[in-house]
Scaffold this active site. Structure first.
Site: not given
Ligand code: NAD
Length: 425
Positions: A105, A117, A81
């Protein structure tokens, strides 16, 4: 890493280091738990990795060939997953590392899954709605043989959302010739999504912040919080912290950062952000992401991309607690520096596990065809996150290791045991 023209530059070397660092910590965790070397050999890379080419007709009539990947790290415990990322910086190595983190996780929050992934090398910010639909469907067709509700269940990640999950679910349902809501999670509510999925990652991070703050004697009310990234994870988190009475003094996106020592108007920023989590372009008085990370605060939450806190800036971090909402934002050298400096670091594999936990709830609801209220989801998530945080905090204390190693020790155990019982090792 943000290039001068505002686009993200990816560095293959950095990504390789992310995978190597993960392998290093897995090795250490298995050693501490007394497992033989072959367990490490099995778990250091995904069991399966598929790379596909996806030809897509663009709106101007041209054909563009996109590259996609799907990694399945270990399916001894159950189906794999993990999310699908649409980003120009996606690489095979990154997807491999992300799949390993997903396994950890799932082990930490005790779900019946292994980690997977996926990712497509693309920039959705430059694509139209219909091009994105064709790409989402094309990816599912390309990987359909190795995914499915009891094989490998995708979900959203960076730059993918519930609309993309809906297209993917629809495409899979056509291939499978059944309505298959359990194929993917993070769907819209009307297609079998779960209450609370959108905000689940941030909710889990909020619970970890609250538990970590208790350990450090920090009151959430009035605490200064800095959040890097204003996408799914970062924006909900900023809202939850703001609503809990904390002062969110800094937020950022890929183009820059906003800072106000008196606390930013989070509701206004949420209203103005676009669907990619971009908001700073609307302002002139921005600071850089580098400056943001070095702001004086109580709680720092990297919620954007990998490799943001490194040996080069770890000495300049001025937070009391760092809680990793993003996957892999802190390098191993930086983890050591922060720990030596007495900064409590709550690692990604624990802090961001709320997303996969509610994805699991969504899958369970899809399988049973019976749906839970938002309160039920929140209550179940709260219990799991508090238990997981405390089990890792206690492991760190009793085994005298940092929280990252403790989390890996907890996360790797179930996978190793399941592989042993299956007779693989
Ligand atoms: P998202 O696409 O919704 O948002 C990403 C954010 O990061 C945006 O604001 C973007 O502008 C910013 N960003 C992108 N490149 C950047 C950079 N070079 N420097 C600074 N900011 C930058 O993504 P998300 O779902 O919020 O995911 C963010 C992190 O959290 C990732 O590492 C993702 O793997 C992790 N994550 C997300 C989830 C989920 O359910 N959404 C779950 C676990 C982990």
């Amino acid at each position: 890493m943000v290039a001068e023209n505002g686009t993200e530059k990816t560095n293959q070397e950095e990504t390789n280091n992310v995978l190597k660092s993960t392998q290093t910590v897995i090795h250490k965790a298995l050693e501490k738990l007394g497992y033989p070397e072959e367990v490490y050999e099995l778990l250091k890379e995904p069991l399966r990795m598929m790379t596909v080419k996806i030809p897509i007709r663009m709106d101007d009539g041209s054909i563009k060939i996109f590259t996609g990947h799907r990694a399945q790290h270990n399916d001894a415990v159950g189906p794999t997953k993990g999310g699908i990322r649409f980003h120009p910086g996606v690489t095979e190595t990154e997807v491999k590392a992300l799949s390993i983190w997903m396994s950890l996780k799932c082990g930490i929050v005790d779900l019946p899954y292994g980690g997977g992934k996926g990712g497509i090398v693309c920039d959705p910010r430059d694509m139209s709605f219909r091009e994105l639909e064709r790409l989402s469907r094309g990816y599912v067709r390309a990987i359909s043989q190795i995914v499915g509700p009891t094989k490998d269940i995708p979900a959203p990640d960076v730059f993918t959302n519930s609309q993309i999950m809906a297209w993917m679910m629809d495409e899979y349902s056509r291939i499978d010739e059944f309505n298959s809501p359990g194929f993917i999670t993070g769907k819209p509510l009307v297609l079998g999504g779960s209450h609370g999925r959108d905000s689940a990652t941030a909710k889990g991070v909020t619970i970890c912040i609250r538990e970590a703050a208790k350990k450090k004697g920090i009151q959430i009310e009035g605490a200064r919080v800095v959040v890097q990234g204003f996408g799914n994870a970062g924006s909900y988190l900023s809202k939850f912290m703001h609503d809990a009475g904390a002062k969110v003094v800094g937020i950022s996106d890929a183009y820059g950062a906003l800072y106000d020592p008196n606390g930013l108007d989070i509701d206004y920023l949420l209203d103005r952000r676009d669907s990619f989590g971009t908001v700073t372009k609307l302002f002139n008085n921005t600071i850089s992401n580098k400056e943001l990370l070095e702001l004086e605060c109580d709680i720092l939450v990297p919620a954007a991309i990998e490799n943001q806190i490194t040996k080069d800036n770890a000495h300049d971090i001025r937070a009391k607690i760092v809680v990793e909402a993003a996957n892999g934002p802190t390098t191993l050298e930086a983890t050591e520096i922060l720990t030596d400096r007495g900064i409590l670091l709550v690692p990604d594999v624990l802090a961001s596990a709320g997303g996969v936990t509610v994805s699991y709830f969504e899958w369970v609801q899809n399988n049973q065809g019976y749906y839970w209220s938002e309160e039920e989801v929140e209550e179940k998530l709260e219990k799991i996150m508090v238990k997981s945080f405390n089990s890792i905090y206690d492991t760190a204390q009793t085994r005298r290791v940092d929280m990252r190693l403790a989390a890996y020790m907890v996360g790797v155990r179930k996978m190793a045991e399941a592989s042993r019982f299956r007779g693989w090792i």
